[in-house]
Design a protein around this motif. Structure first.
Motif, PDB file in Angstrom:
ATOM      1  N   PRO A 103      -8.609   6.338   6.442  1.00 35.29           N
ATOM      2  CA  PRO A 103      -7.522   7.311   6.239  1.00 35.29           C
ATOM      3  C   PRO A 103      -6.222   6.791   6.858  1.00 35.29           C
ATOM      4  O   PRO A 103      -6.227   6.172   7.925  1.00 35.29           O
ATOM      5  CB  PRO A 103      -8.002   8.556   6.976  1.00 35.29           C
ATOM      6  N   ALA A 104      -5.140   7.030   6.167  1.00 36.55           N
ATOM      7  CA  ALA A 104      -3.839   6.559   6.644  1.00 36.55           C
ATOM      8  C   ALA A 104      -3.180   7.613   7.515  1.00 36.55           C
ATOM      9  O   ALA A 104      -3.456   8.798   7.398  1.00 36.55           O
ATOM     10  CB  ALA A 104      -2.942   6.232   5.458  1.00 36.55           C
ATOM     11  N   ARG A 105      -2.306   7.147   8.395  1.00 39.41           N
ATOM     12  CA  ARG A 105      -1.538   8.046   9.247  1.00 39.41           C
ATOM     13  C   ARG A 105      -0.067   7.865   8.927  1.00 39.41           C
ATOM     14  O   ARG A 105       0.360   6.780   8.540  1.00 39.41           O
ATOM     15  CB  ARG A 105      -1.816   7.725  10.705  1.00 39.41           C
ATOM     16  N   TRP A 106       0.691   8.899   9.101  1.00 41.55           N
ATOM     17  CA  TRP A 106       2.127   8.874   8.853  1.00 41.55           C
ATOM     18  C   TRP A 106       2.868   8.710  10.170  1.00 41.55           C
ATOM     19  O   TRP A 106       2.391   9.113  11.224  1.00 41.55           O
ATOM     20  CB  TRP A 106       2.573  10.185   8.203  1.00 41.55           C
TER      21      TRP A 106
ATOM     22  N   PRO B   3       0.843  -1.199   0.000  1.00 48.00           N
ATOM     23  CA  PRO B   3       0.000   0.000   0.000  1.00 48.00           C
ATOM     24  C   PRO B   3       0.876   1.246   0.000  1.00 48.00           C
ATOM     25  O   PRO B   3       2.005   1.226   0.505  1.00 48.00           O
ATOM     26  CB  PRO B   3      -0.795  -0.116   1.300  1.00 48.00           C
ATOM     27  N   ALA B   4       0.363   2.303  -0.589  1.00 47.55           N
ATOM     28  CA  ALA B   4       1.076   3.581  -0.624  1.00 47.55           C
ATOM     29  C   ALA B   4       0.053   4.704  -0.497  1.00 47.55           C
ATOM     30  O   ALA B   4      -1.116   4.523  -0.836  1.00 47.55           O
ATOM     31  CB  ALA B   4       1.848   3.723  -1.929  1.00 47.55           C
ATOM     32  N   HIS B   5       0.484   5.837  -0.009  1.00 45.66           N
ATOM     33  CA  HIS B   5      -0.406   6.989   0.061  1.00 45.66           C
ATOM     34  C   HIS B   5      -0.671   7.502  -1.351  1.00 45.66           C
ATOM     35  O   HIS B   5       0.123   7.291  -2.273  1.00 45.66           O
ATOM     36  CB  HIS B   5       0.221   8.086   0.917  1.00 45.66           C
ATOM     37  N   ALA B   6      -1.785   8.183  -1.529  1.00 48.13           N
ATOM     38  CA  ALA B   6      -2.222   8.624  -2.853  1.00 48.13           C
ATOM     39  C   ALA B   6      -1.181   9.486  -3.562  1.00 48.13           C
ATOM     40  O   ALA B   6      -1.029   9.405  -4.777  1.00 48.13           O
ATOM     41  CB  ALA B   6      -3.543   9.380  -2.735  1.00 48.13           C
ATOM     42  N   HIS B   7      -0.431  10.307  -2.827  1.00 50.89           N
ATOM     43  CA  HIS B   7       0.528  11.187  -3.482  1.00 50.89           C
ATOM     44  C   HIS B   7       1.707  10.425  -4.102  1.00 50.89           C
ATOM     45  O   HIS B   7       2.411  10.968  -4.934  1.00 50.89           O
ATOM     46  CB  HIS B   7       1.045  12.251  -2.507  1.00 50.89           C
ATOM     47  N   ALA B   8       1.893   9.174  -3.731  1.00 54.66           N
ATOM     48  CA  ALA B   8       3.013   8.403  -4.281  1.00 54.66           C
ATOM     49  C   ALA B   8       2.922   8.290  -5.789  1.00 54.66           C
ATOM     50  O   ALA B   8       3.945   8.340  -6.491  1.00 54.66           O
ATOM     51  CB  ALA B   8       3.060   7.013  -3.644  1.00 54.66           C
TER      52      ALA B   8
ATOM     53  N   ILE C  39      -7.407   2.325  -3.288  1.00 59.87           N
ATOM     54  CA  ILE C  39      -8.177   1.478  -2.374  1.00 59.87           C
ATOM     55  C   ILE C  39      -9.236   2.402  -1.786  1.00 59.87           C
ATOM     56  O   ILE C  39      -8.990   3.104  -0.812  1.00 59.87           O
ATOM     57  CB  ILE C  39      -7.276   0.865  -1.277  1.00 59.87           C
ATOM     58  N   ARG C  40     -10.369   2.418  -2.397  1.00 64.69           N
ATOM     59  CA  ARG C  40     -11.392   3.426  -2.087  1.00 64.69           C
ATOM     60  C   ARG C  40     -12.041   3.258  -0.711  1.00 64.69           C
ATOM     61  O   ARG C  40     -12.473   4.228  -0.117  1.00 64.69           O
ATOM     62  CB  ARG C  40     -12.462   3.419  -3.166  1.00 64.69           C
ATOM     63  N   ASP C  41     -12.110   2.046  -0.197  1.00 64.48           N
ATOM     64  CA  ASP C  41     -12.793   1.854   1.085  1.00 64.48           C
ATOM     65  C   ASP C  41     -11.829   1.721   2.259  1.00 64.48           C
ATOM     66  O   ASP C  41     -12.220   1.342   3.351  1.00 64.48           O
ATOM     67  CB  ASP C  41     -13.734   0.651   1.029  1.00 64.48           C
TER      68      ASP C  41
END
Length: 68
Positions: free
Chosen positions: A37-40, A13-18, A32-34
């Motif tokens: 929210p990810a945390r850094w 998995p990667a954050h959208a900005h990747a 991965i639409r569902d």
């Protein structure tokens, strides 16, 4: 981490900005639409910890507190 998927050795998995900042041949970014929210998190090797790294960690924590 991006070398593993591009070599066909992993899926990660990667954050959208990747997809914008880390384009590489052989890597497909699929939303991965569902997913929640990810945390850094800031990580470093403890064997190389320094006063500069600790200062960066303090600043990151302070910014996170302000933004959160």
């Amino acid at each position: 981490m991006l070398s593993l998927p591009s070599d066909g050795e992993a899926v990660a998995p990667a954050h959208a900005h990747a997809a914008r900042y880390f384009t590489r041949p052989g890597i497909a970014y699929v939303p991965i639409r569902d997913a929640p929210p990810a945390r850094w998190a800031l990580i470093w090797r403890t064997a190389t910890e320094s006063t500069l790294i600790r200062a960066l960690a303090r600043v990151a924590a302070d910014i996170g507190t302000l933004a959160g």
